[in-house]
Design a protein around this motif. Structure first.
Motif, PDB file in Angstrom:
ATOM      1  N   CYS A  98       0.830  -1.208   0.000  1.00  0.00           N
ATOM      2  CA  CYS A  98       0.000   0.000   0.000  1.00  0.00           C
ATOM      3  C   CYS A  98       0.865   1.259   0.000  1.00  0.00           C
ATOM      4  O   CYS A  98       1.652   1.468   0.925  1.00  0.00           O
ATOM      5  CB  CYS A  98      -0.915   0.002   1.232  1.00  0.00           C
ATOM      6  N   PRO A  99       0.714   2.128  -0.995  1.00  0.00           N
ATOM      7  CA  PRO A  99       1.552   3.327  -1.063  1.00  0.00           C
ATOM      8  C   PRO A  99       1.227   4.360   0.006  1.00  0.00           C
ATOM      9  O   PRO A  99       2.004   5.287   0.219  1.00  0.00           O
ATOM     10  CB  PRO A  99       1.255   3.878  -2.471  1.00  0.00           C
ATOM     11  N   LEU A 100       0.100   4.211   0.659  1.00  0.00           N
ATOM     12  CA  LEU A 100      -0.290   5.201   1.669  1.00  0.00           C
ATOM     13  C   LEU A 100      -0.213   4.650   3.094  1.00  0.00           C
ATOM     14  O   LEU A 100      -0.625   5.320   4.045  1.00  0.00           O
ATOM     15  CB  LEU A 100      -1.714   5.696   1.382  1.00  0.00           C
ATOM     16  N   MET A 150      -1.315   6.025   7.279  1.00  0.00           N
ATOM     17  CA  MET A 150      -2.550   5.488   7.863  1.00  0.00           C
ATOM     18  C   MET A 150      -2.405   5.219   9.353  1.00  0.00           C
ATOM     19  O   MET A 150      -1.330   4.837   9.811  1.00  0.00           O
ATOM     20  CB  MET A 150      -2.944   4.195   7.132  1.00  0.00           C
ATOM     21  N   PRO A 183      -4.176  -1.591   6.237  1.00  0.00           N
ATOM     22  CA  PRO A 183      -5.305  -2.246   5.572  1.00  0.00           C
ATOM     23  C   PRO A 183      -5.636  -3.630   6.144  1.00  0.00           C
ATOM     24  O   PRO A 183      -6.803  -3.967   6.358  1.00  0.00           O
ATOM     25  CB  PRO A 183      -4.840  -2.330   4.114  1.00  0.00           C
ATOM     26  N   CYS A 192      -7.432   5.941   1.990  1.00  0.00           N
ATOM     27  CA  CYS A 192      -7.274   4.977   0.895  1.00  0.00           C
ATOM     28  C   CYS A 192      -7.578   5.658  -0.443  1.00  0.00           C
ATOM     29  O   CYS A 192      -8.599   6.309  -0.604  1.00  0.00           O
ATOM     30  CB  CYS A 192      -8.236   3.805   1.105  1.00  0.00           C
ATOM     31  N   ALA A 193      -6.640   5.513  -1.370  1.00  0.00           N
ATOM     32  CA  ALA A 193      -6.765   6.176  -2.670  1.00  0.00           C
ATOM     33  C   ALA A 193      -7.391   5.273  -3.722  1.00  0.00           C
ATOM     34  O   ALA A 193      -7.433   5.632  -4.899  1.00  0.00           O
ATOM     35  CB  ALA A 193      -5.384   6.624  -3.141  1.00  0.00           C
ATOM     36  N   SER A 194      -7.867   4.111  -3.313  1.00  0.00           N
ATOM     37  CA  SER A 194      -8.497   3.164  -4.247  1.00  0.00           C
ATOM     38  C   SER A 194      -7.579   2.829  -5.416  1.00  0.00           C
ATOM     39  O   SER A 194      -8.027   2.710  -6.555  1.00  0.00           O
ATOM     40  CB  SER A 194      -9.829   3.725  -4.774  1.00  0.00           C
ATOM     41  N   CYS A 195      -6.286   2.681  -5.124  1.00  0.00           N
ATOM     42  CA  CYS A 195      -5.333   2.391  -6.203  1.00  0.00           C
ATOM     43  C   CYS A 195      -5.366   0.923  -6.616  1.00  0.00           C
ATOM     44  O   CYS A 195      -4.818   0.544  -7.640  1.00  0.00           O
ATOM     45  CB  CYS A 195      -3.927   2.784  -5.768  1.00  0.00           C
ATOM     46  N   THR A 247      -3.785  -1.624  -5.489  1.00  0.00           N
ATOM     47  CA  THR A 247      -2.571  -2.433  -5.319  1.00  0.00           C
ATOM     48  C   THR A 247      -2.850  -3.615  -4.396  1.00  0.00           C
ATOM     49  O   THR A 247      -2.442  -4.758  -4.651  1.00  0.00           O
ATOM     50  CB  THR A 247      -1.437  -1.574  -4.727  1.00  0.00           C
ATOM     51  N   CYS A 248      -3.570  -3.332  -3.306  1.00  0.00           N
ATOM     52  CA  CYS A 248      -3.871  -4.389  -2.324  1.00  0.00           C
ATOM     53  C   CYS A 248      -4.681  -5.513  -2.974  1.00  0.00           C
ATOM     54  O   CYS A 248      -4.420  -6.691  -2.735  1.00  0.00           O
ATOM     55  CB  CYS A 248      -4.624  -3.788  -1.139  1.00  0.00           C
ATOM     56  N   ALA A 303      -9.687  -2.473  -1.034  1.00  0.00           N
ATOM     57  CA  ALA A 303     -10.162  -1.168  -1.508  1.00  0.00           C
ATOM     58  C   ALA A 303     -11.687  -1.129  -1.532  1.00  0.00           C
ATOM     59  O   ALA A 303     -12.313  -0.128  -1.158  1.00  0.00           O
ATOM     60  CB  ALA A 303      -9.593  -0.890  -2.899  1.00  0.00           C
ATOM     61  N   MET A 306     -12.887  -0.818   2.042  1.00  0.00           N
ATOM     62  CA  MET A 306     -12.772   0.587   2.504  1.00  0.00           C
ATOM     63  C   MET A 306     -13.926   1.403   1.947  1.00  0.00           C
ATOM     64  O   MET A 306     -14.531   2.227   2.642  1.00  0.00           O
ATOM     65  CB  MET A 306     -11.461   1.212   2.022  1.00  0.00           C
TER      66      MET A 306
HETATM   67  S1  SF4 Z   1      -6.491   0.655  -2.554  1.00  0.00           S
HETATM   68 FE1  SF4 Z   1      -5.341  -0.666  -1.145  1.00  0.00          FE
HETATM   69  S2  SF4 Z   1      -3.177  -0.322  -1.650  1.00  0.00           S
HETATM   70 FE2  SF4 Z   1      -4.349   1.384  -2.539  1.00  0.00          FE
HETATM   71  S3  SF4 Z   1      -4.353   3.021  -0.980  1.00  0.00           S
HETATM   72 FE3  SF4 Z   1      -6.208   1.797  -0.633  1.00  0.00          FE
HETATM   73  S4  SF4 Z   1      -5.610   0.255   0.880  1.00  0.00           S
HETATM   74 FE4  SF4 Z   1      -3.708   1.094   0.032  1.00  0.00          FE
END
Ligand code: SF4
Ligand code: SF4
Length: 134
Positions: A37-39, A43, A47, A71-74, A76-77, A88, A91
């Motif tokens: 997770c880039p963020l 946090m 996550p 969470c940026a909804s990227c 990656t997770c 995501a 979240m």
């Molecule tokens: S989508 Fe997943 S990896 Fe991306 S910021 Fe949110 S928790 Fe982190």
């Protein structure tokens, strides 16, 4: 802590599943989501910790976390999860639960006119979708 299936069946888990299609009980806490997770460094809860709190019935702690808004909804997770859990989406479901309770982070009529004029429309719409419950 050992968990029985009965302990992990509750209304909030069912509501999250209805909103997101995700079964938080499938998570086995490998931590791959958090590791990618880039963020995560920003946090207050990682996550995987959000998933664990939900499994343990500690919903309010998860709902009060800054993490679900950061969470940026990227995704990656979601890409890294070996159990096909999408944190995501979880979240997003938690934000939806809060917004359904009437929590509103942004009051659109109070957004400054110069910001409305200058900010990218896509950013504004994205922000309204994420932070406004009406
Ligand atoms: S989508 Fe997943 S990896 Fe991306 S910021 Fe949110 S928790 Fe982190
Ligand atoms: S990657 Fe998947 S199984 Fe591993 S801790 Fe995150 S949500 Fe749980």
């Amino acid at each position: 802590m050992l968990l029985s299936r009965l302990q992990t069946e509750d209304e909030v888990i069912a509501e999250i599943a209805a909103i997101s299609g995700q079964d938080v009980r499938a998570c086995y806490q490998c931590g791959k989501c958090t590791a990618g997770c880039p963020l995560a460094s920003a946090m207050d809860l990682m996550p995987n910790q959000i998933l664990r709190l939900l499994q343990l019935g500690q919903h309010e702690q998860a709902l009060q976390s800054r993490t679900i808004w950061q969470c940026a909804s990227c995704l990656t997770c979601a890409a890294r999860c070996p159990k096909d859990v999408d944190p995501a989406r979880v979240m997003d479901a938690l934000r939806t639960l809060l917004l359904r309770r009437g929590l509103v982070h942004v009051e659109i009529p109070k957004v400054p006119a110069d910001l409305l004029a200058e900010a990218p429309q896509q950013a504004l719409i994205g922000g309204f979708r994420k932070f406004v419950g009406y």
